[in-house]
Design an enzyme around this catalytic site. Sequence first.
Site, PDB file in Angstrom:
ATOM      1  N   GLY A  51       0.805  -1.221   0.000  1.00 52.58           N
ATOM      2  CA  GLY A  51       0.000   0.000   0.000  1.00 52.58           C
ATOM      3  C   GLY A  51       0.836   1.269   0.000  1.00 52.58           C
ATOM      4  O   GLY A  51       0.508   2.250   0.662  1.00 52.58           O
ATOM      5  N   LEU A  52       1.913   1.255  -0.790  1.00 48.63           N
ATOM      6  CA  LEU A  52       2.875   2.361  -0.722  1.00 48.63           C
ATOM      7  C   LEU A  52       2.520   3.561  -1.596  1.00 48.63           C
ATOM      8  O   LEU A  52       3.044   4.643  -1.387  1.00 48.63           O
ATOM      9  CB  LEU A  52       4.257   1.863  -1.165  1.00 48.63           C
ATOM     10  CG  LEU A  52       4.907   0.767  -0.325  1.00 48.63           C
ATOM     11  CD1 LEU A  52       6.174   0.276  -1.008  1.00 48.63           C
ATOM     12  CD2 LEU A  52       5.237   1.300   1.063  1.00 48.63           C
ATOM     13  N   ALA A  53       1.687   3.364  -2.588  1.00 40.93           N
ATOM     14  CA  ALA A  53       1.549   4.397  -3.615  1.00 40.93           C
ATOM     15  C   ALA A  53       0.315   5.275  -3.395  1.00 40.93           C
ATOM     16  O   ALA A  53      -0.810   4.867  -3.693  1.00 40.93           O
ATOM     17  CB  ALA A  53       1.509   3.743  -4.990  1.00 40.93           C
ATOM     18  N   ASN A  94      -2.830   5.972  -5.874  1.00 40.89           N
ATOM     19  CA  ASN A  94      -2.995   4.778  -6.693  1.00 40.89           C
ATOM     20  C   ASN A  94      -3.974   3.874  -5.935  1.00 40.89           C
ATOM     21  O   ASN A  94      -3.624   3.237  -4.945  1.00 40.89           O
ATOM     22  CB  ASN A  94      -1.609   4.144  -6.875  1.00 40.89           C
ATOM     23  CG  ASN A  94      -1.624   2.753  -7.491  1.00 40.89           C
ATOM     24  OD1 ASN A  94      -2.648   2.086  -7.519  1.00 40.89           O
ATOM     25  ND2 ASN A  94      -0.470   2.329  -7.971  1.00 40.89           N
ATOM     26  N   GLU A 154       7.971  11.015 -13.949  1.00 39.43           N
ATOM     27  CA  GLU A 154       7.549   9.608 -13.860  1.00 39.43           C
ATOM     28  C   GLU A 154       7.684   8.900 -15.201  1.00 39.43           C
ATOM     29  O   GLU A 154       7.074   7.857 -15.456  1.00 39.43           O
ATOM     30  CB  GLU A 154       6.121   9.515 -13.308  1.00 39.43           C
ATOM     31  CG  GLU A 154       5.957  10.195 -11.951  1.00 39.43           C
ATOM     32  CD  GLU A 154       5.937   9.245 -10.737  1.00 39.43           C
ATOM     33  OE1 GLU A 154       5.475   8.115 -10.878  1.00 39.43           O
ATOM     34  OE2 GLU A 154       6.393   9.674  -9.649  1.00 39.43           O
ATOM     35  N   ARG A 196       1.970  13.861  -9.979  1.00 39.14           N
ATOM     36  CA  ARG A 196       3.332  13.319  -9.922  1.00 39.14           C
ATOM     37  C   ARG A 196       4.285  13.887 -10.975  1.00 39.14           C
ATOM     38  O   ARG A 196       5.491  13.712 -10.861  1.00 39.14           O
ATOM     39  CB  ARG A 196       3.284  11.800 -10.080  1.00 39.14           C
ATOM     40  CG  ARG A 196       2.562  11.071  -8.978  1.00 39.14           C
ATOM     41  CD  ARG A 196       3.025   9.635  -9.001  1.00 39.14           C
ATOM     42  NE  ARG A 196       2.157   8.737  -8.277  1.00 39.14           N
ATOM     43  CZ  ARG A 196       2.322   7.427  -8.293  1.00 39.14           C
ATOM     44  NH1 ARG A 196       3.290   6.890  -9.015  1.00 39.14           N
ATOM     45  NH2 ARG A 196       1.521   6.643  -7.612  1.00 39.14           N
ATOM     46  N   HIS A 227      -1.162   8.526 -13.329  1.00 35.47           N
ATOM     47  CA  HIS A 227      -0.334   8.749 -14.528  1.00 35.47           C
ATOM     48  C   HIS A 227      -1.290   8.925 -15.708  1.00 35.47           C
ATOM     49  O   HIS A 227      -2.384   8.355 -15.715  1.00 35.47           O
ATOM     50  CB  HIS A 227       0.539   7.530 -14.837  1.00 35.47           C
ATOM     51  CG  HIS A 227       1.660   7.300 -13.874  1.00 35.47           C
ATOM     52  ND1 HIS A 227       2.001   6.058 -13.411  1.00 35.47           N
ATOM     53  CD2 HIS A 227       2.542   8.156 -13.307  1.00 35.47           C
ATOM     54  CE1 HIS A 227       3.048   6.147 -12.591  1.00 35.47           C
ATOM     55  NE2 HIS A 227       3.383   7.416 -12.499  1.00 35.47           N
ATOM     56  N   CYS A 279       1.677  -0.358 -18.073  1.00 39.54           N
ATOM     57  CA  CYS A 279       2.668   0.029 -17.053  1.00 39.54           C
ATOM     58  C   CYS A 279       3.872  -0.884 -17.112  1.00 39.54           C
ATOM     59  O   CYS A 279       4.984  -0.497 -16.795  1.00 39.54           O
ATOM     60  CB  CYS A 279       2.103  -0.110 -15.644  1.00 39.54           C
ATOM     61  SG  CYS A 279       0.692   0.906 -15.305  1.00 39.54           S
TER      62      CYS A 279
END
Length: 455
Positions: free
Chosen positions: A26-28, A31, A180, A223, A259, A378
């Site tokens: 769950g880092l982003a 997103n 990015e 971003r 993105h 991606c």
Amino acid sequence: MSAADISSVREVNFDGLVGPTHNYSGLAVGNVASMSHGGLVSNPKEGALQGLLKMKSLMDAGYAQGVLPPQQRPDIGALRDLGFSGSNSDVLARAAKEAPQLLRAVCSASSMWTANAGTMTPSMDVPDSRVHFTPANLQSSFHRYLEPQTTGRVLQAIFRDEQHFAHHPVLPATPAFSDEGAANHTRLCGEYGEPGVHLFVYGRQAFGDVRSGEREPTRFPARQTLEASQAVARQHGLTQEQTVFAQQHPDAIDAGVFHNDVIAVGNGPVLLYHEMAFLDEEGTLNELRAKMASPLIPVRVPLEAVSMEDAVASYLFNSQLLSNPDGTMTLVVPGECQEREAVWNTIQNHLLAGNNPISEVIVKDVKQSMRNGGGPACLRLRVVLKDAERAALTGRVLLTDTLYDDLTAWVNRHYRDRLAPDDLADPKLAEESLTALDELTQLLKIGSVYPFQLG
Ligand code: SUG
């Protein structure tokens, strides 16, 4: 270029291999898939095999397919830089206890999403007739900020021949130049060998007055900055006539479109996009039309056909749009598109039945990656290459049946089929990962690219 030279130019999709530490942390931020799947148990082996199967089936269908290696994770060096010391096991154990969020970040396999590895400009568009690369700084999150150094080494190892390839420095890793990579960059053209126009999509502007009518997202971060996109274009020698800078719709970012490639995909003269992709839709299309040498073919999907929620959940626009020799195009969509009726109907009744080159849809299962917000597009970095440039690549990186078999066997030998958040501190995982990566660089014949190999 002669007609024969023009038709010898092909797009090669370099997919990122899913790394052995692929996990759900769950880092982003911004997103939606990553944020909602944090804490789940992942299956790195299945993820890597899903990615390889996608590559293999596109290769079998006649598309040029390349592969890029994952990165060294856990990045124990990054933990040492942050003050953790002792043996590798000590560093992992202390980080797990005192700063689990940092341990999770240094274990991310996020380099699999090679659309974010960097921006590439083909040689036809550049005064020195070389292919130009800039690794993306990915400074907007700590786990991805760890990628560009190794990315740069990998790109320089593969695209090594200086006669054909030029490499630029990563932009300053500071919010003003937040970059990015190709996820916010689309080259539109007639045939690949004809001159292209470069559409750079940014989420915010860092310096100066905000241009009239522009506003920024309020819920999730933007971003990509205009300044970063402009700097990459400048590095590559692109002129004003060859570039269009368009702001992404801030409401789309706030709905989870972190993105541009989550809401638009272009290929050749076709731009497939959702009505909410650009803040100034008409202005963007008009500028593209004015600058392109061949007619733009916009394929617009309206909000009433696909809601923002459906677009983000299905990743319809994170499809690969691939050119076929007969002038038609194939859309490679993630399996999630079949699960949403409105999306599937749009594909059948609007895209396939519409007056545009898209004539076929291929569905791919990349669920392990999708749960972290990474779809088919991606997972690949597009590199448009002439015959001579393809021949000048270093290493064994263009997929063949044998390379596919070797990589599949390599995954089966080294990867775990289960990784829970608590497993990340296991020193054996770090050792397994290094053994696997060392073998991989030999298999791909790319030399030493990882910190542990460089000493
Ligand atoms: O940067 N997810 C990636 C997904 C990148 C998708 N790429 C493109 N759209 N081109 C990101 O948000 C999640 C990792 C985690 O939560 O462990 C992550 O980094």
